[in-house]
Design a protein around this motif. Structure first.
Motif, PDB file in Angstrom:
ATOM      1  N   MET A 136       0.838  -1.198   0.000  1.00  0.00           N
ATOM      2  CA  MET A 136       0.000   0.000   0.000  1.00  0.00           C
ATOM      3  C   MET A 136       0.873   1.247   0.000  1.00  0.00           C
ATOM      4  O   MET A 136       1.881   1.310   0.708  1.00  0.00           O
ATOM      5  CB  MET A 136      -0.910   0.016   1.227  1.00  0.00           C
ATOM      6  CG  MET A 136      -1.852  -1.168   1.327  1.00  0.00           C
ATOM      7  SD  MET A 136      -2.918  -1.063   2.812  1.00  0.00           S
ATOM      8  CE  MET A 136      -3.914   0.381   2.391  1.00  0.00           C
ATOM      9  N   GLU A 137       0.471   2.225  -0.792  1.00  0.00           N
ATOM     10  CA  GLU A 137       1.157   3.517  -0.808  1.00  0.00           C
ATOM     11  C   GLU A 137       0.451   4.433   0.178  1.00  0.00           C
ATOM     12  O   GLU A 137      -0.593   5.004  -0.125  1.00  0.00           O
ATOM     13  CB  GLU A 137       1.153   4.108  -2.217  1.00  0.00           C
ATOM     14  CG  GLU A 137       1.931   3.306  -3.241  1.00  0.00           C
ATOM     15  CD  GLU A 137       3.434   3.322  -2.962  1.00  0.00           C
ATOM     16  OE1 GLU A 137       3.921   4.302  -2.364  1.00  0.00           O
ATOM     17  OE2 GLU A 137       4.108   2.334  -3.318  1.00  0.00           O
ATOM     18  N   LEU A 138       1.036   4.581   1.373  1.00  0.00           N
ATOM     19  CA  LEU A 138       0.410   5.364   2.431  1.00  0.00           C
ATOM     20  C   LEU A 138       1.278   6.557   2.812  1.00  0.00           C
ATOM     21  O   LEU A 138       2.506   6.458   2.813  1.00  0.00           O
ATOM     22  CB  LEU A 138       0.175   4.507   3.677  1.00  0.00           C
ATOM     23  CG  LEU A 138      -0.708   3.269   3.532  1.00  0.00           C
ATOM     24  CD1 LEU A 138      -0.769   2.525   4.861  1.00  0.00           C
ATOM     25  CD2 LEU A 138      -2.106   3.641   3.059  1.00  0.00           C
ATOM     26  N   THR A 139       0.627   7.655   3.170  1.00  0.00           N
ATOM     27  CA  THR A 139       1.346   8.764   3.777  1.00  0.00           C
ATOM     28  C   THR A 139       1.671   8.386   5.224  1.00  0.00           C
ATOM     29  O   THR A 139       1.059   7.461   5.788  1.00  0.00           O
ATOM     30  CB  THR A 139       0.496  10.037   3.771  1.00  0.00           C
ATOM     31  OG1 THR A 139      -0.633   9.835   4.645  1.00  0.00           O
ATOM     32  CG2 THR A 139       0.006  10.368   2.364  1.00  0.00           C
ATOM     33  N   PRO A 140       2.627   9.071   5.879  1.00  0.00           N
ATOM     34  CA  PRO A 140       2.903   8.769   7.290  1.00  0.00           C
ATOM     35  C   PRO A 140       1.668   8.881   8.176  1.00  0.00           C
ATOM     36  O   PRO A 140       1.474   8.064   9.077  1.00  0.00           O
ATOM     37  CB  PRO A 140       3.967   9.815   7.665  1.00  0.00           C
ATOM     38  CG  PRO A 140       4.685  10.088   6.382  1.00  0.00           C
ATOM     39  CD  PRO A 140       3.606  10.035   5.325  1.00  0.00           C
ATOM     40  N   VAL A 141       0.824   9.875   7.923  1.00  0.00           N
ATOM     41  CA  VAL A 141      -0.390  10.031   8.721  1.00  0.00           C
ATOM     42  C   VAL A 141      -1.334   8.852   8.504  1.00  0.00           C
ATOM     43  O   VAL A 141      -1.904   8.299   9.448  1.00  0.00           O
ATOM     44  CB  VAL A 141      -1.098  11.359   8.386  1.00  0.00           C
ATOM     45  CG1 VAL A 141      -2.526  11.378   8.953  1.00  0.00           C
ATOM     46  CG2 VAL A 141      -0.316  12.529   8.963  1.00  0.00           C
ATOM     47  N   GLU A 142      -1.492   8.432   7.250  1.00  0.00           N
ATOM     48  CA  GLU A 142      -2.355   7.286   6.958  1.00  0.00           C
ATOM     49  C   GLU A 142      -1.805   6.013   7.578  1.00  0.00           C
ATOM     50  O   GLU A 142      -2.567   5.182   8.088  1.00  0.00           O
ATOM     51  CB  GLU A 142      -2.495   7.118   5.444  1.00  0.00           C
ATOM     52  CG  GLU A 142      -3.309   8.220   4.784  1.00  0.00           C
ATOM     53  CD  GLU A 142      -3.177   8.221   3.276  1.00  0.00           C
ATOM     54  OE1 GLU A 142      -3.849   9.055   2.641  1.00  0.00           O
ATOM     55  OE2 GLU A 142      -2.382   7.413   2.727  1.00  0.00           O
TER      56      GLU A 142
END
Length: 220
Positions: free
Chosen positions: A144-150
């Motif tokens: 999964m391509e997630l931002t740090p917050v996600e």
């Protein structure tokens, strides 16, 4: 053999708890102050941390908050401060359980077993793999391509499958600087996370909204 990090500044209590844990079949490392906790966790391979609330060098609640910024390792908080605010705050920051001093070492070992059993029993059913050091996630074997917050939001929800977390609880996990954000900001992150999860399992949405309360993960 499960590896426990025991953080306790009272030598006699630390020795007693360590003896009971080892007799229960656990490997134990001990730290007597808070300064070395985060480096030890980053360098070690621990399965659970027993964390005293009142520590020299670095407060237990601050350690808990910092730890939850990069890891969902099971955590039991030990405290002599029994007022309700501290108890609730510790759990909202991400502690899996707490035990009040003075306590029975046998009870503590039982709680360690229970927390490890819950975390171990849940993980295989999630289909979710989280690498807190690299901020990488895989769901059903798909990266999964997630931002740090996600990523922090997903880690917080995955640590308690089926349990509803409020927006305030999620904000404590995803914003360590305690910035003030609107509810719609959290909702926006949830929307993005839901879209990325659902893309992997079309027709099934594991992220459940509870109106007026918060969000939970309910994997198949």
């Amino acid at each position: 053999m499960s590896q426990i990090l025991l953080v306790e500044d009272e030598p006699k209590l630390a020795a007693l708890v360590g003896d009971y844990l080892r007799a229960g079949g656990y490997a134990v490392d001990h730290l007597a102050d808070g300064l070395g906790v985060i480096p030890a966790i980053r360098q070690g391979q621990y399965d659970l941390i027993l964390l005293d609330l009142m520590l020299p060098g670095h407060d237990g609640l601050e350690i808990c908050r910092e730890l939850r910024g990069f890891s969902q390792m099971p955590l039991i908080m030990m405290t002599a401060r029994v007022d309700e605010i501290d108890r609730l705050l510790g759990l909202e920051l991400g502690a899996d359980d707490y035990i009040c001093k003075p306590f029975s070492p046998r009870e503590l070992v039982a709680r360690v077993k229970a927390v490890l059993r819950r975390s171990g029993a849940q993980a295989p059913n999630l289909g979710l793999e989280l690498d807190a050091r690299a901020y990488q996630a895989r769901y059903k074997g798909v990266a999964m391509e997630l931002t740090p917050v996600e990523f922090r939001m997903l880690a917080a929800l995955a640590a308690r499958p089926g349990q509803v977390l409020s927006r305030d609880q999620l904000m404590n996990h995803i914003y360590q600087d305690h910035r003030v954000v609107a509810d719609r900001t959290v909702d926006s992150h949830v929307k993005n996370l839901r879209r990325k999860l659902s893309a992997i399992t079309p027709g099934y949405d594991p992220l459940r909204s509870v109106y007026g309360v918060g969000y939970s993960l309910e994997f198949e």
